[in-house]
Design an enzyme around this catalytic site. Structure first.
Site, PDB file in Angstrom:
ATOM      1  N   GLN A   1      -4.428  -1.607   9.561  1.00 46.06           N
ATOM      2  CA  GLN A   1      -4.245  -3.024   9.039  1.00 46.06           C
ATOM      3  C   GLN A   1      -4.979  -4.152   9.904  1.00 46.06           C
ATOM      4  O   GLN A   1      -4.587  -4.414  10.905  1.00 46.06           O
ATOM      5  CB  GLN A   1      -2.879  -3.334   8.743  1.00 46.06           C
TER       6      GLN A   1
ATOM      7  N   ASP B   1     -10.721   3.131   4.613  1.00 48.37           N
ATOM      8  CA  ASP B   1     -10.917   1.726   4.365  1.00 48.37           C
ATOM      9  C   ASP B   1     -12.332   1.377   4.380  1.00 48.37           C
ATOM     10  O   ASP B   1     -12.945   0.375   4.263  1.00 48.37           O
ATOM     11  CB  ASP B   1     -10.219   0.957   5.641  1.00 48.37           C
TER      12      ASP B   1
ATOM     13  N   LYS C   1       0.927  -1.094  -0.011  1.00 46.92           N
ATOM     14  CA  LYS C   1       0.038  -0.128   0.096  1.00 46.92           C
ATOM     15  C   LYS C   1       0.748   1.391   0.019  1.00 46.92           C
ATOM     16  O   LYS C   1       0.534   2.377  -0.694  1.00 46.92           O
ATOM     17  CB  LYS C   1      -1.067  -0.099   1.367  1.00 46.92           C
TER      18      LYS C   1
END
Ligand code: NDP
Length: 291
Positions: free
Chosen positions: A97, A120, A53
């Site tokens: 994450q 996200d 990422k």
């Protein structure tokens, strides 16, 4: 023989579009968009995801700020970090994450993210809005958003189509199903307790498979002409390859491509879309922050 939906090419196009928009913002004197990543612990797969990422951010001109906390970090330490990132004007998006170490309350951490920075799309408010009529989430989770982009290529209108989603996880199956409902499809959600799965799948004009079971969906399960989006990423042993394994989806690709109208390959289908959508969400967060 099905049309092959080339997710890699679509993702590259999205990345190029994001890079162009970022350059325009910077040229207009605006601040460079920034993404903060939060990695707790040393899960090797998570380390790889975070690194890719960050690399993708660099390629499109998005700054990334990597934060790593030890595996035994406390709930307060993680939430304090999120609070600092919420307050940092250089940070437009915050990506925690997942999965977090089991002693941490994931829901509370996700809830601590300011929703304007929830690139996200997992903040409970964003997910809740996804499930409600007439409400719009600020951000849509990246893999589900990628699924919808790929679907739109083969089927621009989903109105009234029978869509079957295999899997009901928080990160893929359920948000995909909610997005399909929002697109006016008639949606069936299947899971490990579903009975007569092949019969249910055979009703699908659109099939999204996100179960994590290698090549589970057989050619005989698929309605001729159906659009098949395979989210699964599974390792199967393959002694003929130097690394000893290959990646396959949840769909038996060789069989299903003979029946389906269109299909995503694994790798090279949904996989590359996830990061592309993250970049797109981060750009949007920066545009919202600096209109
Ligand atoms: P989860 O394990 O969280 O969820 C799997 C879902 O599939 C569950 O809802 C489960 O049902 C259902 N399921 C399991 N076995 C069966 C079965 N035999 N029949 C019917 N349903 C079944 O997985 P994720 O949603 O996180 O991921 C799914 C797949 O997608 C994985 O292969 C993962 O690697 C991949 N993935 C790919 C991404 C990408 O492309 N970037 C991103 C995220 C995931 P129940 O709820 O009853 O347990």
């Amino acid at each position: 023989m099905a049309q092959i939906i080339d997710g890699k090419a679509v993702a590259e196009q999205i990345r190029a579009d994001v890079a162009r928009e970022v350059a325009l913002m910077v040229r207009a004197g605006k601040q460079q968009p920034g993404l903060a990543t939060v990695l707790v612990g040393e899960n090797p797969a998570s380390q790889v995801y975070v690194k890719s990422k960050q690399k993708a951010c660099a390629e499109v001109g998005i700054q990334s700020f990597g934060h790593v906390l030890p595996a035994n970090a406390s709930q307060a330490e993680v939430e304090d970090l999120v609070a600092r990132l919420n307050a940092d004007p250089e940070v437009n998006g915050i990506l925690v994450q997942l999965p977090l170490p089991v002693h941490l309350d994931e829901q509370q951490v996700l809830k601590a993210i300011q929703i304007e920075k929830d690139v996200d799309g997992f903040h409970p408010i964003n997910i809740g809005r996804l499930a409600q009529k007439g409400r719009d989430p600020l951000f849509i989770p990246c893999t589900p958003a990628g699924v919808m982009e790929l679907l739109a290529l083969s089927m621009p209108s989903l109105e009234g189509v029978n869509a079957v989603v295999l899997g009901r996880s928080n990160i893929v199956g359920m948000p995909v199903a909610l997005l399909l409902v929002r697109a006016n499809a008639t949606v069936t959600i299947c899971h490990s307790r579903t009975k007569n799965l092949p019969d249910v799948v055979r009703q699908a004009d659109v099939l999204v498979a996100a179960v994590g079971k290698a090549e589970m969906v057989r050619g005989s399960w698929v309605k001729p002409g159906a659009i098949v989006i395979d989210v699964g990423i599974n390792r199967v042993e393959d002694a003929s390859l130097p690394k000893g394994y290959r990646l396959v989806g949840d769909v038996a690709y060789d069989e299903v491509k003979e029946v389906a109208g269109a299909i995503t390959p694994v790798p090279g289908g949904v996989g590359p879309m996830t990061i592309a959508m993250l970049l797109k969400n981060t750009l949007r967060a920066a545009q919202i922050a600096q209109p």
